[in-house]
Design an enzyme around this catalytic site. Sequence first.
Site, short mmCIF file in Angstrom:
data_model
loop_
_atom_site.label_atom_id
_atom_site.label_comp_id
_atom_site.label_asym_id
_atom_site.label_seq_id
_atom_site.Cartn_x
_atom_site.Cartn_y
_atom_site.Cartn_z
N GLY A 55 50.75 -30.78 3.52
CA GLY A 55 50.08 -31.96 4.05
C GLY A 55 50.47 -32.16 5.51
O GLY A 55 51.47 -31.61 5.97
N CYS A 82 55.24 -26.11 1.38
CA CYS A 82 55.27 -26.70 2.72
C CYS A 82 55.73 -28.16 2.68
O CYS A 82 56.88 -28.43 2.37
CB CYS A 82 53.92 -26.51 3.39
SG CYS A 82 53.97 -26.78 5.16
N TYR A 83 54.86 -29.12 2.95
CA TYR A 83 55.26 -30.53 2.85
C TYR A 83 55.81 -30.82 1.45
O TYR A 83 56.75 -31.61 1.29
CB TYR A 83 54.06 -31.44 3.15
CG TYR A 83 54.36 -32.92 3.00
CD1 TYR A 83 54.95 -33.63 4.03
CD2 TYR A 83 54.04 -33.59 1.82
CE1 TYR A 83 55.23 -34.99 3.89
CE2 TYR A 83 54.32 -34.95 1.66
CZ TYR A 83 54.91 -35.64 2.70
OH TYR A 83 55.19 -36.97 2.56
N SER A 229 19.10 -22.51 7.66
CA SER A 229 19.40 -21.95 8.98
C SER A 229 19.32 -20.43 8.96
O SER A 229 19.52 -19.78 9.98
CB SER A 229 20.83 -22.35 9.36
OG SER A 229 21.73 -21.74 8.44
N GLY A 230 19.07 -19.86 7.77
CA GLY A 230 19.09 -18.41 7.66
C GLY A 230 20.49 -17.91 7.36
O GLY A 230 20.70 -16.73 7.11
N GLY A 231 21.47 -18.81 7.38
CA GLY A 231 22.84 -18.42 7.06
C GLY A 231 23.04 -18.30 5.56
O GLY A 231 22.19 -18.74 4.77
N VAL A 232 24.17 -17.69 5.19
CA VAL A 232 24.41 -17.42 3.76
C VAL A 232 24.48 -18.71 2.94
O VAL A 232 23.84 -18.82 1.89
CB VAL A 232 25.75 -16.65 3.59
CG1 VAL A 232 25.99 -16.31 2.13
CG2 VAL A 232 25.74 -15.40 4.44
N SER A 234 23.33 -21.92 3.40
CA SER A 234 22.11 -22.69 3.15
C SER A 234 21.11 -21.88 2.35
O SER A 234 20.35 -22.43 1.55
CB SER A 234 21.50 -23.21 4.45
OG SER A 234 21.08 -22.16 5.27
#
Length: 520
Positions: A55, A82-83, A229-232, A234
Amino acid sequence: MTRTMIIIVDFGSQTTHLIARRIKELGCDIKIVHPEEILKQIQNDKPEGIIFSGGPASVYEKNAPIVNKKIFSLNIPILGICYGLQLTAHLLGGKVISGKKEYGPTKLKIQFSNGESKVKIAKGLPKSFVVWMSHGDEVIKLPKGFRIIGSSGGVPFAFVENKNRKIYGLQFHPEVEHTEFGSQILRNFIEICGLKVIPENKVELGIKNLELRIKKIVGGKDYVIGAVSGGVDSTVAAALTAKAIGKRFIPIYVENGLMREGTKKHVIRIFKKIGIKPVVINAVGETLLRLKKITDSERKRKVIGNFYIEIFEREMKKLKAQKLSVKYLLQGTIYSDVIESQGTKYSAKIKSHHNVGGLPKKMKLKLLEPVRNYYKDEVRMLGRKLGLPEEFVNKQPFPGPGYAVRIRGEVTKERLKMEKKADSIVLSELEKAGILPNIFLSFPVMTNAYSTSVKGDGRQFGEVVALRVVESKDIMTSSWARLPYEILQKISSRIVNEIPGVSRVVYDITTKPPATMEWE
Ligand code: XMP
């Protein structure tokens, strides 16, 4: 209902959900809970193990999230990351300081190997391996009963245990793909919890379930419009929606001039495969106009997000005029977008990904986000299962606000032209060299920094282009690509020679964390 086996306490880490994914990959059920709910949840769920996430807080901060100390006496194995480790040490009487900040890879040396001392949490680990850190504070004194399992050069208490109480701590992140043997450590913890690891249990992608969920949300008559958008991301979200509700899904592509060359053609081609014709809207001129004089990246994101919604609401009205009821806007939001845009109670906001934090508060359309809980590599797997072509599924991601976040400062027509040209040079050189398929993301940045160059005996004070080429799978971490010098040289020469106004090219050699992939 399945039973919760491991409870993950979320202290706001960027990677809490990734921890959950790793545990699920090992065949266990999980539940993510807030720290203040933990005792109640334990009563309800009776988990076999508990993981404390990392965190952004420091244990000494006034409002730092904490857990009730009783949790350490319940005889349930605990792994603090970590935290989570710092908080464990702090609550049990150790000491934490704001130490040497450390981000990215470092070597961890194991001090007890399996054969020597039967340390269950270190089973199967080599003597030394690479782990990824991302922390500002560090433990400098262990609580009573704890001992060191492994140390890095900078952090002596990087991997610790209290064997009797089955409490473990890691200063590094076992859940990120770049930490070697991270899954092995998680697997060891699961076995310590008395659970069985099911190695072949891959992520349950469940296309059928996703389709059913979309059908249930949308119902039998409403229409969904989709920002594509033509992206993977969307396209996968769109393909799922098309499968679920057929022609009641209307994809819309906004040509705003901020996308890569050829994107419109690509969108039309890919949607032909899915069997739906997208609506294409030209908004190139208006987009540039709206971005005029805007230099702040968060402002750019909001302006673009707001404009998108305006366009979609306009389209919705047109459809309403045809008596079609449109209630939903489909978006290809994925989990890394959500978490970086402050998706959980205690996490920090890194940036407003335009499809999460960049949208206007008052929006007439409801959001439909079927792949919101999936990581990039899982979305690619979904794409493959849906039968989308491989070269498409492996495509580089491209940010929603497009080139606007790769041009630092104002987006002008001239600088956009320079960015586009530089981008096409980078892509074509990587392609020619045959290494494009191995690259997760490549792009030039118009840095808005200027330097001197000598071109044809004359002095020119031109813009510095930064080249960013990174390797990653799930977006949460990345390393910079070790490109051969000849390719770097070729790209640099072509950019400074072919683009007037560029004075030099620099290569970005920063890992994520600490740097994000994009510059803005
Ligand atoms: P960062 O820079 O956050 O990038 O490490 C992680 C992934 O997200 C993309 N990215 C964005 N996508 N809107 C988006 O839709 C944004 O504002 C944005 N910023 C980064 C980035 O290209 C990478 O794939």
